[in-house]
Motif scaffolding. Structure first.
Motif, mmCIF file in Angstrom:
data_model
loop_
_atom_site.group_PDB
_atom_site.id
_atom_site.type_symbol
_atom_site.label_atom_id
_atom_site.label_comp_id
_atom_site.label_asym_id
_atom_site.label_seq_id
_atom_site.Cartn_x
_atom_site.Cartn_y
_atom_site.Cartn_z
ATOM 1 N N PHE A 188 0.840 -1.206 0.000
ATOM 2 C CA PHE A 188 0.000 0.000 0.000
ATOM 3 C C PHE A 188 0.878 1.261 0.000
ATOM 4 C CE2 PHE A 188 -2.823 3.247 1.623
ATOM 5 C CZ PHE A 188 -4.079 2.897 1.149
ATOM 6 N N LEU A 189 1.939 1.211 0.795
ATOM 7 C CA LEU A 189 2.855 2.354 0.859
ATOM 8 C C LEU A 189 3.531 2.566 -0.501
ATOM 9 C CD1 LEU A 189 4.654 4.501 2.232
ATOM 10 C CD2 LEU A 189 6.087 2.651 3.093
ATOM 11 N N GLY A 216 -2.610 5.360 -2.442
ATOM 12 C CA GLY A 216 -2.356 6.578 -3.210
ATOM 13 C C GLY A 216 -3.406 7.654 -3.045
ATOM 14 N N GLU A 217 -2.936 8.891 -3.280
ATOM 15 C CA GLU A 217 -3.808 10.062 -3.152
ATOM 16 C C GLU A 217 -4.952 10.040 -4.169
ATOM 17 O OE1 GLU A 217 -1.678 13.668 -4.033
ATOM 18 O OE2 GLU A 217 -3.291 14.947 -3.297
ATOM 19 N N SER A 218 -4.662 9.609 -5.399
ATOM 20 C CA SER A 218 -5.708 9.619 -6.434
ATOM 21 C C SER A 218 -6.861 8.724 -6.016
ATOM 22 C CB SER A 218 -5.155 9.140 -7.771
ATOM 23 O OG SER A 218 -4.014 9.864 -8.094
ATOM 24 N N GLU A 219 -6.518 7.521 -5.523
ATOM 25 C CA GLU A 219 -7.556 6.587 -5.089
ATOM 26 C C GLU A 219 -8.266 7.121 -3.842
ATOM 27 O OE1 GLU A 219 -8.949 4.196 -6.449
ATOM 28 O OE2 GLU A 219 -9.922 3.088 -4.827
ATOM 29 N N ALA A 220 -7.508 7.780 -2.957
ATOM 30 C CA ALA A 220 -8.105 8.339 -1.734
ATOM 31 C C ALA A 220 -9.172 9.373 -2.100
ATOM 32 C CB ALA A 220 -7.024 8.993 -0.882
ATOM 33 N N THR A 255 -4.734 -7.171 -0.392
ATOM 34 C CA THR A 255 -5.821 -6.269 -0.034
ATOM 35 C C THR A 255 -6.455 -5.695 -1.310
ATOM 36 O OG1 THR A 255 -6.407 -4.293 1.188
ATOM 37 C CG2 THR A 255 -4.222 -4.294 0.225
ATOM 38 N N PRO A 256 -7.784 -5.573 -1.329
ATOM 39 C CA PRO A 256 -8.415 -4.987 -2.519
ATOM 40 C C PRO A 256 -8.258 -3.467 -2.578
ATOM 41 C CG PRO A 256 -10.085 -5.640 -0.914
ATOM 42 C CD PRO A 256 -8.755 -6.062 -0.348
ATOM 43 N N PHE A 257 -7.680 -2.862 -1.522
ATOM 44 C CA PHE A 257 -7.606 -1.398 -1.474
ATOM 45 C C PHE A 257 -6.243 -0.928 -1.978
ATOM 46 C CE2 PHE A 257 -10.361 -2.924 2.018
ATOM 47 C CZ PHE A 257 -11.556 -2.607 1.394
ATOM 48 N N LYS A 258 -6.289 -0.100 -3.004
ATOM 49 C CA LYS A 258 -5.062 0.351 -3.657
ATOM 50 C C LYS A 258 -4.599 1.668 -3.039
ATOM 51 C CE LYS A 258 -3.785 1.451 -8.425
ATOM 52 N NZ LYS A 258 -2.373 1.308 -8.297
ATOM 53 N N PRO A 282 -18.330 -2.303 1.552
ATOM 54 C CA PRO A 282 -18.223 -2.137 2.998
ATOM 55 C C PRO A 282 -19.155 -1.036 3.514
ATOM 56 C CG PRO A 282 -16.058 -2.337 2.033
ATOM 57 C CD PRO A 282 -17.025 -2.243 0.887
ATOM 58 N N ALA A 283 -19.615 -1.214 4.760
ATOM 59 C CA ALA A 283 -20.629 -0.305 5.311
ATOM 60 C C ALA A 283 -20.064 1.060 5.693
ATOM 61 C CB ALA A 283 -21.266 -0.961 6.528
ATOM 62 N N THR A 284 -18.752 1.181 5.740
ATOM 63 C CA THR A 284 -18.143 2.484 6.072
ATOM 64 C C THR A 284 -17.237 2.908 4.903
ATOM 65 O OG1 THR A 284 -16.463 1.284 7.320
ATOM 66 C CG2 THR A 284 -18.284 2.205 8.589
ATOM 67 N N THR A 285 -16.532 4.029 5.055
ATOM 68 C CA THR A 285 -15.843 4.619 3.885
ATOM 69 C C THR A 285 -14.574 3.882 3.435
ATOM 70 O OG1 THR A 285 -14.458 6.017 5.296
ATOM 71 C CG2 THR A 285 -16.579 6.941 4.598
ATOM 72 N N VAL A 286 -13.961 3.099 4.327
ATOM 73 C CA VAL A 286 -12.612 2.526 4.100
ATOM 74 C C VAL A 286 -11.643 3.637 3.662
ATOM 75 C CG1 VAL A 286 -11.261 0.601 3.185
ATOM 76 C CG2 VAL A 286 -13.715 0.366 3.378
ATOM 77 N N LEU A 287 -11.644 4.714 4.410
ATOM 78 C CA LEU A 287 -10.669 5.770 4.148
ATOM 79 C C LEU A 287 -9.528 5.733 5.172
ATOM 80 C CD1 LEU A 287 -13.037 8.638 2.963
ATOM 81 C CD2 LEU A 287 -11.269 7.484 1.622
ATOM 82 N N SER A 288 -9.658 4.844 6.169
ATOM 83 C CA SER A 288 -8.639 4.809 7.226
ATOM 84 C C SER A 288 -7.208 4.570 6.705
ATOM 85 C CB SER A 288 -9.002 3.779 8.299
ATOM 86 O OG SER A 288 -9.335 2.556 7.715
#
Ligand code: FAD
Length: 523
Positions: A77-78, A206-210, A201-204, A240-246
C-alpha cells in the motif's frame, strides 16, 4: 534489496535557493502546508521519501510475510502510494526522489550536498496548532472523554477556512549530485515474493484513489447525512458499510481536514443529519480525540505505568493467542474476521470489536497488548494512537468499563448475516455447511459434517473454549480486578494481581480443563 536507479534529464546545478520536502506520512499534494511552504520562494525543490531498511527489509522470522514491523499488504500500500505521489508530482513539473538507508545519515548527506536552505516536513509547528495543542492538552491533562475533548477543541478555525487543494506547479528538482537516488521500488526490489491476487488487499494505495474514494462516499448525501455508528453491517463484502478511508488517512494520502470540510459541505446542504459521536464527522473527531489522549499519556501503549489503564491479570497463553491470530479458534465468525485481517488488512469497526473482545475480556483473557501487536502488523490502516486506544477500550482497560457487555462469537454475526456468506467467503472449508450450523459447526450431526465435507476437529477446529463458561469466568476476574483497582486507587502491583481471582483448587480444575481442550485442538 535492489533498487531501480533514477536518472534526471539534464540535471541543473542547484545554484539558487533550494528546499527539501521530506515526505513521511502526508503522501499527497492537496492540503499539504509543508509542501506549499517548501515550494514558496525556492528555485529548486527536492521532494524526498526515505526508505528505512529497518522498516522495509523482509523478516524471515515474522509470523506473516513482511518486514519486522509491517505486513506485506501495508508495505505494498505504501509503495503504491509513493508511485501515485511521484506521478502527481510529475504533473506539477517535479518528481519523487527515493533515498535508501538510515534516514538521519542519508538526510544529512543530501542536505549538505544539495545545499538545502529549507527542510520541510509534516509537523504541526504553526502557532495555531501549538495553541490548539496546548488548549486540548488542557494544561498537561488531556481530556479523557470524547465529550470533554469536543468541548475543549471547540469548532476548529480550519473547519471553515479555505484550504489549498489545487497546486498548479512546483519548482524543478535541482542537481542530485552523487546522492544515490532511486525510483520507487517494487515489492520484488525489496526482496519479497509477491502474493497471489486473492491474498492481497483490494484497497489500492495513493492520493488519487483516496480522493476518488472520498468523493464517491460523499456523493451519496443521504448516506452521509444518516451515517450512524455503531449501526452498519460488519459482514458487508461487496460494499463495505463504512468509507474505508482509514488506510488513506493513516498514510496522509487524504487530508483529514479536507475530508472534514467535505462532510461539513454535505451537512450544510441537507435538512437533517446525525451528529457526533455517531456521525461521519464524529468518526474523525474520535481520531483526533485518541491522538490527543495518546500524546498526553505516558506509556499509553502498555498496561504497566499507564495511569489511565486498569491493571488486570491477563493470561500469557501463547497457544490461545496463536489460535486467534491464525484463525483457528473454532468459532467461524471470529476466524473469518481474522482471515479478512490477513488478506485485506482491513475489517469493519464492529468486526474489530468482536475479535478484540474475544481475545481479551470476552473469552480467552489474553493480554490486549498481544492482540494490539497482531493488529499493528497486519492492518493497512495501523495507527499507533488509534490502535492502542481501541485495544484499551475493547479490553475494558480504559475509556469503556461495561465488562458485562460481551460480543457473542455465535449470535452477533448471525444478526447481520444469517446465511453466513461472510464466513463462507473467508473460510471456504465451511462453504457447504448448512446455515443452521454455520456459526456453530461443532453442533452439526456427523452426517451433516460429512455431507458438508468438513469434519469438525479434523478439517476445521473444535472451539478453543466453551463461550458461556469462558465469558462468565472473564467477567468474574474483571469484577475482582476492578474492585482491586478501586481499593488500591489504581496502584496495583504484580503481586496484587497474582493474588487475584480464582482459588487454588479452582485454578487446578481450570488448568486441567484448558489442557484437555488444547489437547483436542492441537492433537
Ligand atoms: P469510517 O467509519 O468511514 O470513519 C472515517 C474515519 O474516522 C476512519 O477512517 C478513521 O480515521 C476515523 N475513525 C473511525 N472510527 C474510529 C475509531 N473508533 N477511533 C478512531 N478513529 C476512528 N483505526 C485506524 O485507523 N487504525 C487502527 O490501527 C485501528 N485499530 C483499531 C483496533 C481496534 C481493536 C478497534 C476496535 C478499532 C480500531 N480502529 C483503527 C478504529 C476503526 O475500526 C477504524 O478506523 C475504522 O473501522 C476504519 O474504517 P473506515 O475508514 O471505513 O471508517
Amino acid at each position: 534489496m535492489r533498487f531501480p536507479v533514477f536518472s534526471l534529464p539534464n540535471p541543473t546545478m542547484a545554484s539558487g535557493s533550494s528546499s527539501l520536502m521530506w515526505f513521511r506520512k502526508g503522501l499527497r499534494i492537496h492540503d499539504n502546508p509543508a509542501l506549499e511552504y517548501a515550494a514558496r520562494g525556492s528555485d529548486y525543490l527536492y521532494p524526498v521519501f526515505m526508505i528505512d531498511p529497518h522498516y522495509m527489509e523482509p523478516d524471515p522470522n515474522a509470523f506473516s510475510s513482511g518486514s519486522r514491523r509491517a505486513g506485506l499488504n501495508r508495505i505494498r500500500f505504501l509503495l503504491e502510494s509513493l508511485v501515485d505521489l511521484d506521478l502527481n508530482l510529475q504533473k506539477l513539473g517535479s518528481r519523487l526522489l527515493v533515498l535508501n538507508g538510515e534516514p538521519s545519515e542519508v538526510l544529512f548527506r543530501c542536505l549538505k550536498e544539495w545545499n538545502i536552505k529549507k527542510l520541510c516536513f509534516e509537523f504541526d509547528t504553526e502557532p495555531y496548532y501549538q495553541a490548539l495543542d496546548n488548549k486540548v492538552k488542557n494544561g498537561g491533562r488531556p481530556p479523557l472523554s470524547y465529550q470533554s475533548f469536543v468541548k475543549l477543541a471547540g469548532e476548529p478555525s480550519w473547519a471553515s477556512s479555505p484550504i489549498s487543494t489545487e497546486l498548479t506547479s512546483l519548482p524543478p528538482v535541482g542537481s542530485v549530485g552523487s546522492c544515490p537516488i532511486s525510483e520507487v521500488p517494487t515489492i520484488e526490489n525489496l526482496g519479497y515474493e509477491d502474493t497471489e491476487e486473492d491474498d492481497r488487499t483490494p484497497f489500492k494505495g495513493g492520493e488519487s484513489e483516496a480522493l476518488r474514494r472520498m468523493r464517491e462516499s460523499i456523493a451519496n448525501k443521504e448516506w452521509v447525512a444518516n451515517f450512524e455508528k455503531p449501526k452498519g453491517d460488519p459482514s458487508s463484502l461487496v460494499k463495505p458499510a463504512t468509507t474505508v478511508l482509514s488506510p488513506y488517512l493513516k498514510f496522509g494520502c487524504l487530508s483529514s481536514r479536507y475530508f472534514y470540510q467535505c462532510i461539513q459541505e454535505v451537512q450544510r446542504n441537507v435538512k437533517r443529519h446525525t451528529s457526533p459521536p455517531v456521525s461521519l464527522l464524529g468518526q474523525l473527531l474520535w481520531r483526533d480525540f485518541f491522538y490527543t489522549v495518546a500524546f498526553g499519556t505516558p506509556n499509553f501503549d502498555q498496561m504497566k505505568e499507564n495511569r489511565i489503564c486498569k491493571q488486570i491479570p491477563w493470561k500469557n497463553d501463547d497457544e490461545l493467542l496463536r489460535a486467534w491470530r491464525d484463525a483457528r479458534t473454532g468459532f467461524p465468525w471470529i476466524d473469518a474476521i481474522m482471515i479478512q485481517l490477513q488478506k485485506w488488512g482491513w475489517m469493519h469497526h464492529l468486526a474489530r470489536h468482536c475479535v478484540a473482545c474475544f481475545l481479551t475480556r470476552g473469552d480467552l483473557f489474553v493480554h490486549w497488548e498481544k492482540g494490539r501487536d497482531v493488529f499493528e502488523r497486519l492492518l493497512i490502516d495501523s495507527d499507533w494512537s488509534i490502535n492502542n486506544a481501541n485495544w484499551l477500550w475493547l479490553s475494558c482497560s480504559s475509556f469503556f468499563y461495561q465488562y458485562n457487555r460481551i460480543y457473542s462469537p455465535i449470535s452477533f454475526g448471525k444478526k447481520y448475516d444469517p446465511n453466513g456468506n461472510f464466513i463462507r467467503h473467508f473460510l471456504p472449508i465451511l462453504k457447504d455447511m448448512p446455515k443452521e450450523y454455520i456459526y456453530e459447526p461443532w453442533t452439526a450431526p456427523l452426517s451433516i459434517q460429512v455431507k458438508a465435507k468438513c469434519i469438525i476437529g479434523k478439517d476445521y477446529p473444535k472451539p478453543v473454549v466453551d463461550h458461556d463458561l469462558a465469558s462468565k469466568e472473564c467477567k468474574q476476574i474483571l469484577y475482582e480486578a476492578y474492585q482491586l483497582n478501586k481499593r488500591l486507587n489504581g496502584k496495583v502491583s504484580e503481586e496484587d494481581l497474582k493474588s487475584l481471582g480464582r482459588k487454588p483448587e479452582e485454578d487446578k480444575k481450570q488448568e486441567q480443563k484448558s489442557k484437555r481442550l488444547k489437547q483436542t485442538l492441537f492433537s
